[in-house]
Design a protein around this motif. Sequence first.
Motif, PDB file in Angstrom:
ATOM      1  N   ALA A  19      15.730  18.752 -38.054  1.00  0.00           N
ATOM      2  CA  ALA A  19      16.557  19.702 -38.438  1.00  0.00           C
ATOM      3  C   ALA A  19      18.522  18.550 -39.352  1.00  0.00           C
ATOM      4  O   ALA A  19      18.094  17.400 -38.316  1.00  0.00           O
ATOM      5  N   TYR A  20      19.094  18.398 -40.343  1.00  0.00           N
ATOM      6  CA  TYR A  20      19.884  17.350 -41.188  1.00  0.00           C
ATOM      7  C   TYR A  20      20.747  17.992 -40.269  1.00  0.00           C
ATOM      8  O   TYR A  20      21.122  19.614 -41.227  1.00  0.00           O
ATOM      9  N   TYR A  21      21.890  17.834 -40.283  1.00  0.00           N
ATOM     10  CA  TYR A  21      23.692  18.004 -40.012  1.00  0.00           C
ATOM     11  C   TYR A  21      24.114  16.649 -40.412  1.00  0.00           C
ATOM     12  O   TYR A  21      24.373  15.893 -39.948  1.00  0.00           O
ATOM     13  N   LEU A  40      27.636  19.753 -37.767  1.00  0.00           N
ATOM     14  CA  LEU A  40      27.741  20.106 -36.270  1.00  0.00           C
ATOM     15  C   LEU A  40      28.079  20.884 -34.939  1.00  0.00           C
ATOM     16  O   LEU A  40      28.378  21.147 -35.023  1.00  0.00           O
ATOM     17  N   LEU A  66      18.822  22.034 -30.947  1.00  0.00           N
ATOM     18  CA  LEU A  66      19.418  20.904 -31.256  1.00  0.00           C
ATOM     19  C   LEU A  66      18.692  19.816 -30.723  1.00  0.00           C
ATOM     20  O   LEU A  66      18.434  19.142 -30.232  1.00  0.00           O
ATOM     21  N   ILE A  91      14.535  20.187 -31.057  1.00  0.00           N
ATOM     22  CA  ILE A  91      14.397  19.935 -32.729  1.00  0.00           C
ATOM     23  C   ILE A  91      13.053  18.359 -32.287  1.00  0.00           C
ATOM     24  O   ILE A  91      13.736  17.432 -31.838  1.00  0.00           O
ATOM     25  N   LEU A 132      16.541  14.883 -35.132  1.00  0.00           N
ATOM     26  CA  LEU A 132      17.712  15.374 -35.394  1.00  0.00           C
ATOM     27  C   LEU A 132      18.407  14.215 -36.301  1.00  0.00           C
ATOM     28  O   LEU A 132      18.641  13.570 -36.128  1.00  0.00           O
ATOM     29  N   ILE A 148      23.670  17.190 -26.127  1.00  0.00           N
ATOM     30  CA  ILE A 148      22.588  16.820 -26.892  1.00  0.00           C
ATOM     31  C   ILE A 148      21.849  15.824 -27.018  1.00  0.00           C
ATOM     32  O   ILE A 148      20.732  15.625 -26.223  1.00  0.00           O
ATOM     33  N   ARG A 168      18.374  14.842 -24.882  1.00  0.00           N
ATOM     34  CA  ARG A 168      16.554  14.467 -26.362  1.00  0.00           C
ATOM     35  C   ARG A 168      16.502  12.296 -25.929  1.00  0.00           C
ATOM     36  O   ARG A 168      15.226  11.939 -26.182  1.00  0.00           O
ATOM     37  N   THR A 207      16.621  10.842 -32.963  1.00  0.00           N
ATOM     38  CA  THR A 207      18.107  10.807 -33.577  1.00  0.00           C
ATOM     39  C   THR A 207      18.245  10.048 -34.394  1.00  0.00           C
ATOM     40  O   THR A 207      17.475   8.948 -33.958  1.00  0.00           O
TER      41      THR A 207
END
Length: 254
Positions: free
Chosen positions: A136-138, A143, A164, A167, A170, A191, A195, A201
């Motif tokens: 996922a790209y933000y 976000l 989030l 995934i 991230l 988040i 993670r 990330t």
Amino acid sequence: MSLLSIDETTRAQLRQLRLSTFADVYFELAADEEMTNALPEEIFLKAVAQAAEQRRQRNIAKAITHAKFRYPDATLAELINPQDRGINLRQLKRLAATNWRENPTNVHVLAPTGTGKTYIACALGIAACQAGYSVAYYRLDQLVDALTVFLPADKRYADLMRRLQNIDVLILDDFLTIGIDQRGQEDLTKIIFNRDGRLPTIVASQTSAAYWLEALPDRVGADSLVSRLNTGQRINLGDYDMRQHLAYTHTPND
């Protein structure tokens, strides 16, 4: 019963088994003059391989679409003037080949604006999609806005937060280019904490962790958030201005 009727019956049965792609590939190969002397098992195995590859390519395309990359065609193979830009291609290629589930290392792409860090972050994400990972790209501000729309008790908030947190890879671009408020920091903390040590990330920013500590509104919480996020590998780009370069050369990629 004719061969055609047998073929169509078998094709229908394969469709019922959700093997339509395999059926199409198999019968196309069976009708190919070049396969006239091939054994049935040779045609079968070749059809399996081709159908599997078609499915893999569809899954990659779907993963890239779902990731919503800024540059959905980014690739390390097309980086412009990597030596002049201070890019360590060997480091990037090693990262692109990372087993992200077994080695969930965070990555910080650090560079001034206009140097192509977003393109590199996207290229790493697309390589992950091609290797079978979900991505996922933000932009960080996007976000934060997407989460702020919902109250924490809202099921839609929980669903997005779960995605989030789980995934495979991230990507957070333009990290703290625009400041975030207390609620934004709290959401980001949830988040990253979830993670931490479990899934990677990738952060792309023009600022270092020292700036993040100053920019986050809750200084106490900032220490633990930044310490978790600022682990792993760093990609330092030079100050080669890609926007200026592209303006002169009219090259389509960044």
